[in-house]
Design a protein around this motif. Structure first.
Motif, PDB file in Angstrom:
ATOM      1  N   SER A 163     -70.903  21.148 -30.274  1.00 51.82           N
ATOM      2  CA  SER A 163     -70.249  21.146 -28.970  1.00 51.82           C
ATOM      3  C   SER A 163     -68.941  21.933 -29.006  1.00 51.82           C
ATOM      4  O   SER A 163     -68.227  21.929 -30.015  1.00 51.82           O
ATOM      5  CB  SER A 163     -69.986  19.709 -28.521  1.00 51.82           C
ATOM      6  OG  SER A 163     -69.242  19.006 -29.490  1.00 51.82           O
ATOM      7  N   ILE A 164     -68.687  22.618 -27.913  1.00 50.02           N
ATOM      8  CA  ILE A 164     -67.494  23.451 -27.708  1.00 50.02           C
ATOM      9  C   ILE A 164     -67.382  24.541 -28.780  1.00 50.02           C
ATOM     10  O   ILE A 164     -66.451  24.557 -29.596  1.00 50.02           O
ATOM     11  CB  ILE A 164     -66.195  22.612 -27.649  1.00 50.02           C
ATOM     12  CG1 ILE A 164     -66.420  21.297 -26.890  1.00 50.02           C
ATOM     13  CG2 ILE A 164     -65.072  23.427 -26.996  1.00 50.02           C
ATOM     14  CD1 ILE A 164     -65.195  20.432 -26.738  1.00 50.02           C
ATOM     15  N   VAL A 192     -72.424  15.665 -21.191  1.00 50.76           N
ATOM     16  CA  VAL A 192     -72.397  17.032 -20.665  1.00 50.76           C
ATOM     17  C   VAL A 192     -72.791  17.026 -19.179  1.00 50.76           C
ATOM     18  O   VAL A 192     -73.648  16.250 -18.765  1.00 50.76           O
ATOM     19  CB  VAL A 192     -73.367  17.921 -21.487  1.00 50.76           C
ATOM     20  CG1 VAL A 192     -74.810  17.435 -21.381  1.00 50.76           C
ATOM     21  CG2 VAL A 192     -73.267  19.385 -21.084  1.00 50.76           C
ATOM     22  N   THR A 230     -70.048  19.371  -8.521  1.00 47.00           N
ATOM     23  CA  THR A 230     -69.410  20.594  -9.012  1.00 47.00           C
ATOM     24  C   THR A 230     -70.087  21.808  -8.387  1.00 47.00           C
ATOM     25  O   THR A 230     -71.070  21.674  -7.653  1.00 47.00           O
ATOM     26  CB  THR A 230     -69.509  20.699 -10.545  1.00 47.00           C
ATOM     27  OG1 THR A 230     -70.873  21.015 -10.905  1.00 47.00           O
ATOM     28  CG2 THR A 230     -69.086  19.397 -11.217  1.00 47.00           C
ATOM     29  N   SER A 235     -71.214  16.085 -12.363  1.00 47.37           N
ATOM     30  CA  SER A 235     -70.456  15.685 -13.530  1.00 47.37           C
ATOM     31  C   SER A 235     -69.829  14.330 -13.225  1.00 47.37           C
ATOM     32  O   SER A 235     -70.366  13.559 -12.441  1.00 47.37           O
ATOM     33  CB  SER A 235     -69.398  16.747 -13.870  1.00 47.37           C
ATOM     34  OG  SER A 235     -68.780  16.451 -15.105  1.00 47.37           O
ATOM     35  N   THR A 326     -78.607  21.242 -18.402  1.00 48.24           N
ATOM     36  CA  THR A 326     -77.205  20.855 -18.583  1.00 48.24           C
ATOM     37  C   THR A 326     -76.361  22.120 -18.720  1.00 48.24           C
ATOM     38  O   THR A 326     -76.893  23.227 -18.792  1.00 48.24           O
ATOM     39  CB  THR A 326     -77.006  19.997 -19.842  1.00 48.24           C
ATOM     40  OG1 THR A 326     -77.092  20.847 -21.011  1.00 48.24           O
ATOM     41  CG2 THR A 326     -78.050  18.897 -19.938  1.00 48.24           C
ATOM     42  N   GLU A 327     -75.048  21.936 -18.766  1.00 48.50           N
ATOM     43  CA  GLU A 327     -74.155  23.079 -18.977  1.00 48.50           C
ATOM     44  C   GLU A 327     -74.058  23.451 -20.459  1.00 48.50           C
ATOM     45  O   GLU A 327     -73.277  24.332 -20.827  1.00 48.50           O
ATOM     46  CB  GLU A 327     -72.774  22.793 -18.386  1.00 48.50           C
ATOM     47  CG  GLU A 327     -72.780  22.777 -16.866  1.00 48.50           C
ATOM     48  CD  GLU A 327     -71.400  22.926 -16.268  1.00 48.50           C
ATOM     49  OE1 GLU A 327     -70.593  23.715 -16.802  1.00 48.50           O
ATOM     50  OE2 GLU A 327     -71.123  22.239 -15.271  1.00 48.50           O
ATOM     51  N   ASP A 330     -71.314  24.500 -24.482  1.00 46.94           N
ATOM     52  CA  ASP A 330     -70.007  24.987 -24.039  1.00 46.94           C
ATOM     53  C   ASP A 330     -69.198  23.886 -23.368  1.00 46.94           C
ATOM     54  O   ASP A 330     -67.977  23.826 -23.505  1.00 46.94           O
ATOM     55  CB  ASP A 330     -70.165  26.150 -23.055  1.00 46.94           C
ATOM     56  CG  ASP A 330     -70.534  27.446 -23.759  1.00 46.94           C
ATOM     57  OD1 ASP A 330     -70.436  27.487 -25.004  1.00 46.94           O
ATOM     58  OD2 ASP A 330     -70.918  28.407 -23.076  1.00 46.94           O
ATOM     59  N   LYS A 331     -69.895  23.014 -22.621  1.00 45.40           N
ATOM     60  CA  LYS A 331     -69.212  21.963 -21.863  1.00 45.40           C
ATOM     61  C   LYS A 331     -69.481  20.561 -22.409  1.00 45.40           C
ATOM     62  O   LYS A 331     -68.944  19.575 -21.894  1.00 45.40           O
ATOM     63  CB  LYS A 331     -69.641  22.015 -20.392  1.00 45.40           C
ATOM     64  CG  LYS A 331     -69.279  23.306 -19.678  1.00 45.40           C
ATOM     65  CD  LYS A 331     -67.778  23.486 -19.569  1.00 45.40           C
ATOM     66  CE  LYS A 331     -67.423  24.739 -18.779  1.00 45.40           C
ATOM     67  NZ  LYS A 331     -65.957  24.918 -18.688  1.00 45.40           N
ATOM     68  N   GLU A 333     -69.159  17.344 -24.612  1.00 45.16           N
ATOM     69  CA  GLU A 333     -68.069  16.752 -25.392  1.00 45.16           C
ATOM     70  C   GLU A 333     -68.502  16.455 -26.825  1.00 45.16           C
ATOM     71  O   GLU A 333     -67.678  16.484 -27.747  1.00 45.16           O
ATOM     72  CB  GLU A 333     -67.556  15.481 -24.711  1.00 45.16           C
ATOM     73  CG  GLU A 333     -66.918  15.767 -23.357  1.00 45.16           C
ATOM     74  CD  GLU A 333     -66.027  14.648 -22.878  1.00 45.16           C
ATOM     75  OE1 GLU A 333     -65.674  13.763 -23.677  1.00 45.16           O
ATOM     76  OE2 GLU A 333     -65.691  14.664 -21.683  1.00 45.16           O
TER      77      GLU A 333
END
Length: 385
Positions: A163-164, A192, A230, A235, A326-327, A330-331, A333
């Motif tokens: 993640s991230i 996410v 969003t 979210s 999902t995003e 990148d998004k 957690e």
């Protein structure tokens, strides 16, 4: 040049630093190898910079794993109260935001500073900008980096999940596990945001920024908190929580009016010839009420049948959403999945097949709920190792 030490820890995140501190306190010589230019980078961005460092009500029920009992031992060895005691020892002020979530009053920098101070006191040496190229085992473990080789009898993998990626996340920890023949549970983004299909996107995109209290369900798991519309989808805390449980193309079912029975109000509104949108506006922001009412056939409310009103009520209490996905990482957690819990001792995190090899934190198949649980797992698993 070869640098010999007792313990090598790969990763200077929450789990790796906690493990290094405890190993140092127990008289081991410790080297922490971190590829980034600073320690605790994920800590620094958590909670909007205030850092949700634990949760007062953290139990094994707050975690997802193919072995749901695995986290119990570590969580019992190092509790939220144990971490709070460390925070208080350093004079860091904190507060409970909601649902047992503890945040720093000031900044996440205070926690990173605390961990760095504890490392210094324990004699832990931290190597930054240290890229590991190879891990070998021939008796002891050898870790090759761009600077030199490090050799130790114990190797702790605290490299986190995927993640991230902009923070430097990689699959390196899983690759080490596979190198030593360990099972890795397939990974996926967790905690996410969900994204709309094209049809939903075109209809609901203009509601971006609207937040509602809702109960969100996927399978048997339900979370009641806020959802947030969003520009891409949904979210908010309830959506992030349920995303960790959703697999494949499972439907997400949303109760937009939890604990309320809108049917009686709709029937009363029909008797008073009230517009459906006006009934909805008593419960929702105006923009959402108008958008939802726009899906309903336009006609005087007085002519709606009981069946039609029940259908409107059901659509509000059982809104079935089929996200396009999902995003992604990148998004996300955290990362769900990881090194199988079956491969490690629940008491020490040591690998059963490879003595001296440990996996801790997010790299393992232990994924916490939103609200400080993942960091409590990092502290607890690091302490146990």
């Amino acid at each position: 040049m070869t640098v010999k030490t007792d313990v090598i820890v790969l990763g200077a995140g929450a789990a790796g630093l906690m493990c290094a501190i405890e190993a140092g306190k127990r008289g081991r010589s410790v080297r922490v190898l971190e590829r980034a230019d600073k320690i605790g980078k994920k800590i620094l961005i958590s909670g909007g910079g205030r850092f949700n460092f634990t949760n007062l009500y953290c139990t094994a029920d707050n975690f997802i794993s193919e072995n749901p009992h695995f986290c119990k031992s570590a969580l019992a060895q190092f509790t939220p109260q144990d971490f709070i005691a460390l925070v208080e020892k350093h004079g860091i002020k904190y507060h409970e935001k909601k649902l047992g979530q503890l945040f720093c009053d000031q900044s996440a920098n205070e926690i990173v500073g605390m961990l760095h101070s504890e490392c210094r006191e324990a004699g832990v040496k931290i190597e930054l900008n240290c890229n590991v190229s190879e891990v070998l085992k021939s008796g002891a473990f050898t870790v090759r980096t761009g600077q030199c080789e490090f050799e130790a009898e114990s190797l702790v993998v605290a490299t986190g999940g995927m993640s991230i990626p902009k923070m430097g996340a990689t699959a390196f920890g899983y690759q080490i596990a596979e190198q030593f023949g360990l099972e890795v549970v397939p990974c996926r983004p967790a905690l996410v945001p969900l994204v709309w299909s094209r049809t939903y996107l075109s209809y609901f995109q203009e509601l971006a920024g609207v937040s509602l209290d809702a109960a969100v369900r996927c399978g048997k798991r339900v979370f009641r908190e806020q959802i947030l519309f969003t520009h891409k989808g949904l979210s908010g805390p309830a959506i992030l929580q349920i995303s960790s449980y959703r697999k494949g193309d499972e439907l997400v079912v949303i109760d937009l009016l939890p604990g309320k029975d809108i049917l009686d109000e709709l029937i009363a509104g029909r008797n008073a010839n009230e517009d459906v949108g006006k009934t909805l506006a008593r419960h929702f922001p105006k923009s959402f009420a108008l958008k939802w009412a726009g899906q309903i056939p336009a006609k005087p409310q007085s002519v709606y049948s009981d069946k039609e009103l029940r259908a409107i009520s059901k659509s509000l209490h059982e809104w079935e959403v089929s996200p396009a996905g999902t995003e992604g990482y990148d998004k996300a957690e955290v990362t769900a999945g990881g090194v199988s819990a079956a491969e490690c001792s629940s008491k020490t995190m040591e690998c059963k097949k490879v003595p001296g090899l440990y996996f801790i934190g997010e790299v393992m198949d232990v994924t916490g709920h939103l609200g400080g649980h993942n960091f409590q797992w990092a502290w607890a698993s690091g302490f146990a190792a």
